[in-house]
Design a protein around this motif. Structure first.
Motif, PDB file in Angstrom:
ATOM      1  N   ALA A 109       0.837  -1.204   0.000  1.00 13.23           N
ATOM      2  CA  ALA A 109       0.000   0.000   0.000  1.00 13.23           C
ATOM      3  C   ALA A 109       0.868   1.249   0.000  1.00 13.23           C
ATOM      4  CB  ALA A 109      -0.917   0.006   1.220  1.00 13.23           C
ATOM      5  N   ASP A 110       0.464   2.227  -0.806  1.00 11.69           N
ATOM      6  CA  ASP A 110       1.153   3.511  -0.869  1.00 11.69           C
ATOM      7  C   ASP A 110       0.115   4.624  -0.788  1.00 11.69           C
ATOM      8  OD1 ASP A 110       3.928   2.605  -1.518  1.00 11.69           O
ATOM      9  OD2 ASP A 110       2.910   1.815  -3.290  1.00 11.69           O
ATOM     10  N   VAL A 111       0.411   5.649  -0.021  1.00 12.47           N
ATOM     11  CA  VAL A 111      -0.468   6.814   0.090  1.00 12.47           C
ATOM     12  C   VAL A 111       0.247   8.006  -0.526  1.00 12.47           C
ATOM     13  CG1 VAL A 111      -1.649   8.387   1.672  1.00 12.47           C
ATOM     14  CG2 VAL A 111      -1.613   5.923   2.143  1.00 12.47           C
ATOM     15  N   LEU A 112      -0.407   8.646  -1.497  1.00 17.58           N
ATOM     16  CA  LEU A 112       0.194   9.760  -2.218  1.00 17.58           C
ATOM     17  C   LEU A 112      -0.621  11.032  -2.029  1.00 17.58           C
ATOM     18  CD1 LEU A 112       0.910   8.023  -5.662  1.00 17.58           C
ATOM     19  CD2 LEU A 112       2.438   8.186  -3.679  1.00 17.58           C
ATOM     20  N   ALA A 113       0.063  12.149  -1.990  1.00 20.60           N
ATOM     21  CA  ALA A 113      -0.603  13.453  -1.995  1.00 20.60           C
ATOM     22  C   ALA A 113      -0.792  13.882  -3.445  1.00 20.60           C
ATOM     23  CB  ALA A 113       0.243  14.482  -1.252  1.00 20.60           C
ATOM     24  N   GLY A 114      -1.884  14.567  -3.715  1.00 23.92           N
ATOM     25  CA  GLY A 114      -2.083  15.066  -5.068  1.00 23.92           C
ATOM     26  C   GLY A 114      -3.544  15.128  -5.435  1.00 23.92           C
ATOM     27  N   ARG A 115      -3.786  15.690  -6.606  1.00 27.46           N
ATOM     28  CA  ARG A 115      -5.145  15.828  -7.117  1.00 27.46           C
ATOM     29  C   ARG A 115      -5.331  14.938  -8.345  1.00 27.46           C
ATOM     30  NH1 ARG A 115      -8.315  19.397  -4.958  1.00 27.46           N
ATOM     31  NH2 ARG A 115      -7.454  20.886  -3.468  1.00 27.46           N
ATOM     32  N   ALA A 116      -6.576  14.569  -8.584  1.00 25.98           N
ATOM     33  CA  ALA A 116      -6.876  13.640  -9.664  1.00 25.98           C
ATOM     34  C   ALA A 116      -6.655  14.239 -11.047  1.00 25.98           C
ATOM     35  CB  ALA A 116      -8.317  13.148  -9.536  1.00 25.98           C
ATOM     36  N   GLU A 117      -6.619  15.568 -11.147  1.00 22.22           N
ATOM     37  CA  GLU A 117      -6.370  16.193 -12.453  1.00 22.22           C
ATOM     38  C   GLU A 117      -4.937  15.997 -12.937  1.00 22.22           C
ATOM     39  OE1 GLU A 117      -9.806  18.531 -10.694  1.00 22.22           O
ATOM     40  OE2 GLU A 117      -7.952  17.637  -9.949  1.00 22.22           O
ATOM     41  N   ARG A 118      -4.048  15.600 -12.020  1.00 15.98           N
ATOM     42  CA  ARG A 118      -2.656  15.359 -12.400  1.00 15.98           C
ATOM     43  C   ARG A 118      -2.127  14.216 -11.540  1.00 15.98           C
ATOM     44  NH1 ARG A 118       1.994  19.955 -13.359  1.00 15.98           N
ATOM     45  NH2 ARG A 118       3.563  18.529 -14.128  1.00 15.98           N
ATOM     46  N   LEU A 119      -2.396  12.999 -11.971  1.00 17.46           N
ATOM     47  CA  LEU A 119      -2.061  11.824 -11.173  1.00 17.46           C
ATOM     48  C   LEU A 119      -0.556  11.590 -11.167  1.00 17.46           C
ATOM     49  CD1 LEU A 119      -4.904   9.434 -12.407  1.00 17.46           C
ATOM     50  CD2 LEU A 119      -4.797  10.681 -10.241  1.00 17.46           C
ATOM     51  N   PRO A 120       0.041  11.436  -9.979  1.00 17.36           N
ATOM     52  CA  PRO A 120       1.480  11.208  -9.879  1.00 17.36           C
ATOM     53  C   PRO A 120       1.830   9.735 -10.086  1.00 17.36           C
ATOM     54  CG  PRO A 120       0.542  11.376  -7.688  1.00 17.36           C
ATOM     55  CD  PRO A 120      -0.586  11.593  -8.657  1.00 17.36           C
ATOM     56  N   VAL A 121       1.363   9.196 -11.203  1.00 19.26           N
ATOM     57  CA  VAL A 121       1.518   7.780 -11.519  1.00 19.26           C
ATOM     58  C   VAL A 121       1.911   7.673 -12.992  1.00 19.26           C
ATOM     59  CG1 VAL A 121       0.312   5.553 -11.618  1.00 19.26           C
ATOM     60  CG2 VAL A 121      -0.228   7.148  -9.793  1.00 19.26           C
ATOM     61  N   GLU A 122       2.753   6.711 -13.309  1.00 12.72           N
ATOM     62  CA  GLU A 122       3.246   6.560 -14.679  1.00 12.72           C
ATOM     63  C   GLU A 122       2.158   6.082 -15.635  1.00 12.72           C
ATOM     64  OE1 GLU A 122       6.649   4.042 -14.710  1.00 12.72           O
ATOM     65  OE2 GLU A 122       7.853   5.379 -13.442  1.00 12.72           O
ATOM     66  N   ASP A 123       2.368   6.337 -16.922  1.00 13.79           N
ATOM     67  CA  ASP A 123       1.455   5.884 -17.967  1.00 13.79           C
ATOM     68  C   ASP A 123       1.294   4.365 -17.915  1.00 13.79           C
ATOM     69  OD1 ASP A 123       1.695   8.530 -18.691  1.00 13.79           O
ATOM     70  OD2 ASP A 123       2.486   8.140 -20.709  1.00 13.79           O
ATOM     71  N   ALA A 124       0.072   3.900 -18.149  1.00 11.43           N
ATOM     72  CA  ALA A 124      -0.228   2.467 -18.289  1.00 11.43           C
ATOM     73  C   ALA A 124       0.413   1.628 -17.187  1.00 11.43           C
ATOM     74  CB  ALA A 124       0.218   1.973 -19.663  1.00 11.43           C
ATOM     75  N   SER A 125       0.284   2.089 -15.934  1.00  7.52           N
ATOM     76  CA  SER A 125       0.964   1.415 -14.823  1.00  7.52           C
ATOM     77  C   SER A 125       0.032   0.768 -13.812  1.00  7.52           C
ATOM     78  CB  SER A 125       1.869   2.417 -14.093  1.00  7.52           C
ATOM     79  OG  SER A 125       1.100   3.470 -13.532  1.00  7.52           O
ATOM     80  N   VAL A 126      -1.285   0.930 -13.968  1.00  8.43           N
ATOM     81  CA  VAL A 126      -2.208   0.331 -13.008  1.00  8.43           C
ATOM     82  C   VAL A 126      -3.262  -0.509 -13.735  1.00  8.43           C
ATOM     83  CG1 VAL A 126      -1.863   2.212 -11.354  1.00  8.43           C
ATOM     84  CG2 VAL A 126      -3.819   2.290 -12.904  1.00  8.43           C
ATOM     85  N   ASP A 127      -3.780  -1.504 -13.020  1.00  7.82           N
ATOM     86  CA  ASP A 127      -4.793  -2.395 -13.591  1.00  7.82           C
ATOM     87  C   ASP A 127      -6.203  -1.863 -13.411  1.00  7.82           C
ATOM     88  OD1 ASP A 127      -3.027  -4.737 -14.328  1.00  7.82           O
ATOM     89  OD2 ASP A 127      -2.550  -4.543 -12.197  1.00  7.82           O
ATOM     90  N   ALA A 128      -6.370  -1.006 -12.397  1.00  5.34           N
ATOM     91  CA  ALA A 128      -7.710  -0.476 -12.139  1.00  5.34           C
ATOM     92  C   ALA A 128      -7.607   0.872 -11.442  1.00  5.34           C
ATOM     93  CB  ALA A 128      -8.514  -1.447 -11.270  1.00  5.34           C
ATOM     94  N   VAL A 129      -8.606   1.709 -11.689  1.00  4.71           N
ATOM     95  CA  VAL A 129      -8.764   2.975 -10.974  1.00  4.71           C
ATOM     96  C   VAL A 129     -10.140   2.951 -10.325  1.00  4.71           C
ATOM     97  CG1 VAL A 129      -8.896   5.486 -11.139  1.00  4.71           C
ATOM     98  CG2 VAL A 129      -7.245   4.233 -12.553  1.00  4.71           C
ATOM     99  N   LEU A 130     -10.183   3.375  -9.068  1.00 12.33           N
ATOM    100  CA  LEU A 130     -11.420   3.383  -8.299  1.00 12.33           C
ATOM    101  C   LEU A 130     -11.737   4.804  -7.853  1.00 12.33           C
ATOM    102  CD1 LEU A 130     -13.694   2.044  -6.590  1.00 12.33           C
ATOM    103  CD2 LEU A 130     -11.943   1.625  -4.825  1.00 12.33           C
ATOM    104  N   ALA A 131     -12.999   5.209  -8.015  1.00 14.77           N
ATOM    105  CA  ALA A 131     -13.448   6.527  -7.558  1.00 14.77           C
ATOM    106  C   ALA A 131     -14.827   6.378  -6.937  1.00 14.77           C
ATOM    107  CB  ALA A 131     -13.499   7.517  -8.716  1.00 14.77           C
ATOM    108  N   THR A 132     -14.956   6.749  -5.675  1.00 10.89           N
ATOM    109  CA  THR A 132     -16.267   6.733  -5.029  1.00 10.89           C
ATOM    110  C   THR A 132     -16.550   8.116  -4.453  1.00 10.89           C
ATOM    111  OG1 THR A 132     -15.345   5.897  -2.929  1.00 10.89           O
ATOM    112  CG2 THR A 132     -16.153   4.269  -4.480  1.00 10.89           C
ATOM    113  N   ILE A 133     -17.568   8.755  -4.997  1.00  9.78           N
ATOM    114  CA  ILE A 133     -17.987  10.108  -4.609  1.00  9.78           C
ATOM    115  C   ILE A 133     -16.799  11.069  -4.723  1.00  9.78           C
ATOM    116  CG2 ILE A 133     -19.406  11.423  -2.999  1.00  9.78           C
ATOM    117  CD1 ILE A 133     -20.661   8.780  -3.948  1.00  9.78           C
ATOM    118  N   VAL A 134     -16.199  11.082  -5.897  1.00 10.74           N
ATOM    119  CA  VAL A 134     -15.023  11.910  -6.182  1.00 10.74           C
ATOM    120  C   VAL A 134     -15.273  12.881  -7.333  1.00 10.74           C
ATOM    121  CG1 VAL A 134     -12.626  11.844  -7.019  1.00 10.74           C
ATOM    122  CG2 VAL A 134     -13.385  10.194  -5.295  1.00 10.74           C
ATOM    123  N   LEU A 135     -15.886  12.392  -8.412  1.00  8.12           N
ATOM    124  CA  LEU A 135     -16.035  13.220  -9.609  1.00  8.12           C
ATOM    125  C   LEU A 135     -16.992  14.386  -9.421  1.00  8.12           C
ATOM    126  CD1 LEU A 135     -15.980  10.447 -12.351  1.00  8.12           C
ATOM    127  CD2 LEU A 135     -14.153  12.031 -11.724  1.00  8.12           C
TER     128      LEU A 135
END
Length: 197
Positions: free
Chosen positions: A69-95
């Motif tokens: 598990a990793d906890v990152l600071a940041g906003r969803a408009e600029r994700l601090p994650v590399e291109d094509a690096s995750v299998d899933a994205v989850l958003a609950t009451i975020v958009l």
């Protein structure tokens, strides 16, 4: 809009879709970690949270996650994650609270691997002409200030439809909010096509 599901059906679909996520899961707007207990099949979880106070609580909960598990600071408009690096994205009451839905969804597409899943649960604007719609519009200026930027007037399903994600499942629900107000929610899953940038 299809038949509106009940609060129990909403909770059931939420458990089902979140529980189906595997591999590396990025949760945007992870809050205090309410969804961690449902991610039993994930090998790695990355929680993005802009609030410093929520991140402290999130780190404590993440320490008990069975995988990495990793906890990152940041906003969803600029994700601090590399291109094509995750299998899933989850958003609950975020958009409902992000500044730019289109930008967030473009970032979701960017970080997902081809075939990766975007699972979402969001409250959306009530139907026009209803008491609930009038209440949402009246409450919106206050909500934007006191409820983490939440805007209850958003047509989030349309933003997802306009994105480069392909919607696999989209269901509608209605949850009572008090004072005769009923708030519609959507829940579902979309996939990044192999041809998406």
């Amino acid at each position: 809009m299809s038949t509106l599901g009940t609060p129990a059906a909403y909770d059931s679909l939420k458990r089902e879709l979140i529980g189906s996520l595997t591999g590396t899961v990025l949760e945007i707007g992870a809050g205090k970690g309410a969804n961690l207990q449902s991610l039993a099949r994930a090998d790695r979880w990355i929680g993005l949270e802009p609030s410093a106070s929520r991140r402290r609580a999130l780190r404590r909960k993440a320490d008990r996650f069975r995988g990495t598990a990793d906890v990152l600071a940041g906003r969803a408009e600029r994700l601090p994650v590399e291109d094509a690096s995750v299998d899933a994205v989850l958003a609950t009451i975020v958009l409902c609270s992000v500044r730019d839905q289109e930008r967030v969804l473009a970032e979701v597409v960017r970080v997902l691997r081809p075939g990766g899943a975007f699972v979402f649960f969001e409250h959306v604007v009530p139907p026009a002409g209803t008491w609930s719609n009038r209440a949402a519009r009246a409450w919106a200026p206050v909500s934007r200030v006191v409820d983490h930027g939440c805007d209850p007037r958003r047509r989030t399903w349309e933003a997802i439809e306009r994105s480069d994600l392909a919607i696999d499942e989209l269901r509608w629900f209605e949850l009572p909010m008090g004072f005769g107000v009923r708030s519609p929610y959507i829940g579902g899953r979309a996939t990044k096509p192999a041809s998406a940038p």
